[in-house]
Design a protein around this motif. Structure first.
Motif, PDB file in Angstrom:
ATOM      1  N   THR A  10      46.566  50.301  45.504  1.00  0.00           N
ATOM      2  CA  THR A  10      46.747  48.882  45.231  1.00  0.00           C
ATOM      3  C   THR A  10      45.398  48.182  45.121  1.00  0.00           C
ATOM      4  O   THR A  10      44.375  48.671  45.623  1.00  0.00           O
ATOM      5  CB  THR A  10      47.591  48.222  46.333  1.00  0.00           C
ATOM      6  N   THR A  11      45.395  47.025  44.482  1.00  0.00           N
ATOM      7  CA  THR A  11      44.141  46.310  44.222  1.00  0.00           C
ATOM      8  C   THR A  11      44.155  44.911  44.825  1.00  0.00           C
ATOM      9  O   THR A  11      45.203  44.358  45.164  1.00  0.00           O
ATOM     10  CB  THR A  11      43.888  46.165  42.717  1.00  0.00           C
ATOM     11  N   TYR A  12      42.974  44.359  44.915  1.00  0.00           N
ATOM     12  CA  TYR A  12      42.816  42.945  45.250  1.00  0.00           C
ATOM     13  C   TYR A  12      43.239  42.105  44.038  1.00  0.00           C
ATOM     14  O   TYR A  12      43.245  42.585  42.894  1.00  0.00           O
ATOM     15  CB  TYR A  12      41.363  42.629  45.562  1.00  0.00           C
ATOM     16  N   LEU A  28      40.864  43.862  41.176  1.00  0.00           N
ATOM     17  CA  LEU A  28      39.703  44.727  41.385  1.00  0.00           C
ATOM     18  C   LEU A  28      39.892  45.589  42.623  1.00  0.00           C
ATOM     19  O   LEU A  28      40.745  45.340  43.469  1.00  0.00           O
ATOM     20  CB  LEU A  28      38.421  43.900  41.475  1.00  0.00           C
ATOM     21  N   LEU A  29      39.043  46.616  42.695  1.00  0.00           N
ATOM     22  CA  LEU A  29      39.103  47.573  43.783  1.00  0.00           C
ATOM     23  C   LEU A  29      37.690  48.077  44.050  1.00  0.00           C
ATOM     24  O   LEU A  29      37.024  48.551  43.129  1.00  0.00           O
ATOM     25  CB  LEU A  29      40.008  48.745  43.394  1.00  0.00           C
ATOM     26  N   PRO A  30      37.195  47.978  45.292  1.00  0.00           N
ATOM     27  CA  PRO A  30      35.894  48.570  45.583  1.00  0.00           C
ATOM     28  C   PRO A  30      35.873  50.050  45.205  1.00  0.00           C
ATOM     29  O   PRO A  30      36.846  50.781  45.447  1.00  0.00           O
ATOM     30  CB  PRO A  30      35.756  48.375  47.097  1.00  0.00           C
ATOM     31  N   ASP A  31      34.758  50.495  44.627  1.00  0.00           N
ATOM     32  CA  ASP A  31      34.683  51.851  44.100  1.00  0.00           C
ATOM     33  C   ASP A  31      34.858  52.916  45.176  1.00  0.00           C
ATOM     34  O   ASP A  31      35.191  54.067  44.868  1.00  0.00           O
ATOM     35  CB  ASP A  31      33.345  52.047  43.382  1.00  0.00           C
ATOM     36  N   LEU A  43      44.027  62.375  41.594  1.00  0.00           N
ATOM     37  CA  LEU A  43      43.708  61.479  40.487  1.00  0.00           C
ATOM     38  C   LEU A  43      44.114  60.068  40.888  1.00  0.00           C
ATOM     39  O   LEU A  43      45.072  59.875  41.628  1.00  0.00           O
ATOM     40  CB  LEU A  43      44.469  61.890  39.221  1.00  0.00           C
ATOM     41  N   VAL A  44      43.411  59.074  40.359  1.00  0.00           N
ATOM     42  CA  VAL A  44      43.585  57.694  40.820  1.00  0.00           C
ATOM     43  C   VAL A  44      44.223  56.835  39.734  1.00  0.00           C
ATOM     44  O   VAL A  44      43.805  56.883  38.571  1.00  0.00           O
ATOM     45  CB  VAL A  44      42.238  57.072  41.223  1.00  0.00           C
ATOM     46  N   ALA A  45      45.208  56.037  40.129  1.00  0.00           N
ATOM     47  CA  ALA A  45      45.768  54.995  39.265  1.00  0.00           C
ATOM     48  C   ALA A  45      45.704  53.682  40.026  1.00  0.00           C
ATOM     49  O   ALA A  45      46.235  53.582  41.141  1.00  0.00           O
ATOM     50  CB  ALA A  45      47.203  55.314  38.883  1.00  0.00           C
ATOM     51  N   MET A  46      45.034  52.693  39.472  1.00  0.00           N
ATOM     52  CA  MET A  46      44.965  51.384  40.110  1.00  0.00           C
ATOM     53  C   MET A  46      46.255  50.615  39.867  1.00  0.00           C
ATOM     54  O   MET A  46      46.789  50.624  38.750  1.00  0.00           O
ATOM     55  CB  MET A  46      43.765  50.595  39.589  1.00  0.00           C
ATOM     56  N   LEU A  47      46.754  49.930  40.910  1.00  0.00           N
ATOM     57  CA  LEU A  47      48.051  49.253  40.852  1.00  0.00           C
ATOM     58  C   LEU A  47      47.887  47.763  41.128  1.00  0.00           C
ATOM     59  O   LEU A  47      48.136  47.291  42.245  1.00  0.00           O
ATOM     60  CB  LEU A  47      49.002  49.863  41.884  1.00  0.00           C
ATOM     61  N   PRO A  48      47.486  46.976  40.130  1.00  0.00           N
ATOM     62  CA  PRO A  48      47.360  45.531  40.347  1.00  0.00           C
ATOM     63  C   PRO A  48      48.732  44.899  40.574  1.00  0.00           C
ATOM     64  O   PRO A  48      49.754  45.456  40.173  1.00  0.00           O
ATOM     65  CB  PRO A  48      46.734  45.032  39.043  1.00  0.00           C
ATOM     66  N   PRO A  49      48.777  43.740  41.238  1.00  0.00           N
ATOM     67  CA  PRO A  49      50.057  43.075  41.477  1.00  0.00           C
ATOM     68  C   PRO A  49      50.858  42.890  40.195  1.00  0.00           C
ATOM     69  O   PRO A  49      50.321  42.541  39.143  1.00  0.00           O
ATOM     70  CB  PRO A  49      49.636  41.732  42.079  1.00  0.00           C
ATOM     71  N   LEU A  65      50.807  57.152  47.389  1.00  0.00           N
ATOM     72  CA  LEU A  65      50.482  55.729  47.362  1.00  0.00           C
ATOM     73  C   LEU A  65      49.482  55.409  48.470  1.00  0.00           C
ATOM     74  O   LEU A  65      49.684  55.803  49.619  1.00  0.00           O
ATOM     75  CB  LEU A  65      51.748  54.895  47.573  1.00  0.00           C
ATOM     76  N   VAL A  66      48.399  54.701  48.107  1.00  0.00           N
ATOM     77  CA  VAL A  66      47.447  54.177  49.079  1.00  0.00           C
ATOM     78  C   VAL A  66      47.504  52.657  49.022  1.00  0.00           C
ATOM     79  O   VAL A  66      47.301  52.059  47.953  1.00  0.00           O
ATOM     80  CB  VAL A  66      46.012  54.665  48.798  1.00  0.00           C
ATOM     81  N   LEU A  67      47.787  52.040  50.164  1.00  0.00           N
ATOM     82  CA  LEU A  67      47.786  50.583  50.287  1.00  0.00           C
ATOM     83  C   LEU A  67      46.404  50.174  50.767  1.00  0.00           C
ATOM     84  O   LEU A  67      46.022  50.457  51.914  1.00  0.00           O
ATOM     85  CB  LEU A  67      48.855  50.131  51.275  1.00  0.00           C
ATOM     86  N   ALA A  68      45.634  49.532  49.900  1.00  0.00           N
ATOM     87  CA  ALA A  68      44.229  49.229  50.190  1.00  0.00           C
ATOM     88  C   ALA A  68      44.095  48.042  51.135  1.00  0.00           C
ATOM     89  O   ALA A  68      45.034  47.277  51.376  1.00  0.00           O
ATOM     90  CB  ALA A  68      43.481  48.952  48.892  1.00  0.00           C
ATOM     91  N   GLY A  69      42.878  47.864  51.660  1.00  0.00           N
ATOM     92  CA  GLY A  69      42.568  46.725  52.500  1.00  0.00           C
ATOM     93  C   GLY A  69      42.451  45.446  51.686  1.00  0.00           C
ATOM     94  O   GLY A  69      42.664  45.431  50.472  1.00  0.00           O
ATOM     95  N   GLY A  70      42.080  44.365  52.374  1.00  0.00           N
ATOM     96  CA  GLY A  70      41.930  43.102  51.653  1.00  0.00           C
ATOM     97  C   GLY A  70      42.342  41.905  52.481  1.00  0.00           C
ATOM     98  O   GLY A  70      42.150  41.861  53.694  1.00  0.00           O
ATOM     99  N   GLU A  71      42.947  40.939  51.814  1.00  0.00           N
ATOM    100  CA  GLU A  71      43.230  39.635  52.393  1.00  0.00           C
ATOM    101  C   GLU A  71      44.275  39.715  53.514  1.00  0.00           C
ATOM    102  O   GLU A  71      45.081  40.627  53.584  1.00  0.00           O
ATOM    103  CB  GLU A  71      43.741  38.678  51.307  1.00  0.00           C
ATOM    104  N   ASP A  72      44.259  38.691  54.390  1.00  0.00           N
ATOM    105  CA  ASP A  72      45.276  38.585  55.427  1.00  0.00           C
ATOM    106  C   ASP A  72      46.661  38.420  54.799  1.00  0.00           C
ATOM    107  O   ASP A  72      46.827  37.724  53.790  1.00  0.00           O
ATOM    108  CB  ASP A  72      45.001  37.372  56.323  1.00  0.00           C
ATOM    109  N   LEU A  73      47.644  39.032  55.433  1.00  0.00           N
ATOM    110  CA  LEU A  73      49.028  38.836  55.027  1.00  0.00           C
ATOM    111  C   LEU A  73      49.484  37.419  55.373  1.00  0.00           C
ATOM    112  O   LEU A  73      48.979  36.805  56.320  1.00  0.00           O
ATOM    113  CB  LEU A  73      49.945  39.833  55.731  1.00  0.00           C
TER     114      LEU A  73
END
Length: 234
Positions: A10-12, A28-31, A43-49, A65-73
């Motif tokens: 998932t992405t920001y 976006l997603l930090p590299d 292999l990686v697939a970016m999943l924007p909202p 599936l990897v749920l990435a870090g980021g903003e507060d829920l």
């Protein structure tokens, strides 16, 4: 050559600047995240909202599936009002990632939650969050410098999947000011910091569903990502 599992990350969703003059909304997603997955063999697939109604069709095309870090829920997701230190929520991302997680669990697709991703797993399971961890633990050790990772030790619970992937104790990269308050139904706390903060959760059973509060993508330990890639068929 063996087929590498396709791991969605998932992405920001935020405003970003690049080039000479571009200043626009961006997914976006930090590299470090795609590098982490690649080093684990995926292999990686970016999943924007996107539309949560599309989550099922998308997850069926993924192997993990990897749920990435980021903003507060959004605290409304667990029935609370925002703390003064809680960041501005991103409802589109919250809805999308909850739908992805729900579908992945239903379909048995391996899931790894990272930082915010672990918190999302807990909220999805009916748990709550401590909105500003220093209020609870009395120190800033989990997020001492804004914009910089710091290390602290984490101890895994013996017999858990987390322990089997990481070993008993590991130093981890930390950058968070929120954490688990009430553990969600069905989840097991599988690692702790020295101050008692829950640092990992998992769903018991054969399916791979692990969340960690730290950022393994910025370290040099690949047990977690290798675990999710292996569970995905790698």
């Amino acid at each position: 050559m063996p087929v590498q599992p396709l791991i969605g990350v998932t992405t920001y969703l935020c405003r970003a600047r690049w080039g000479v003059a571009w200043d626009l909304p961006a997914a976006l997603l930090p590299d470090a995240y795609p590098q982490y997955v690649r080093r684990g063999g995926g292999l990686v697939a970016m999943l924007p909202p996107d539309d949560p109604a599309a989550a099922g069709a998308l997850v069926r095309r993924l192997d993990g599936l990897v749920l990435a870090g980021g903003e507060d829920l959004d605290p409304a997701l667990y029935g609370e009002r925002p703390h003064a230190r809680t960041g501005t929520p991103v409802p589109e991302r919250d809805r999308w990632e909850l739908a992805l997680l729900e579908t992945a669990l239903e379909q048995g697709v391996p899931v790894l939650g990272i930082c915010r991703g672990m918190q999302l797993m807990n909220v999805h399971a009916g748990g709550t969050l401590c909105q500003h961890l220093p209020d609870e633990v009395g120190h800033e050790g989990h997020n001492p410098v804004v914009g910089a990772f710091r290390e602290h030790a984490v101890t895994a619970v013996p017999g858990t999947r987390t322990a089997s992937l990481l070993g008993a104790t590991v130093n981890v990269a930390t950058h968070h000011h929120q954490g688990v308050a009430r553990l969600g139904e069905g989840l097991v706390a599988s690692a702790f910091a020295e101050d008692g903060t829950v640092e990992a959760v998992e769903l018991p059973g054969s399916a791979f569903a692990v969340g960690v509060q730290w950022h393994p993508e910025v370290g040099d330990e690949y047990g977690l990502v290798r675990g999710v890639v292996e569970a995905a068929g790698g």
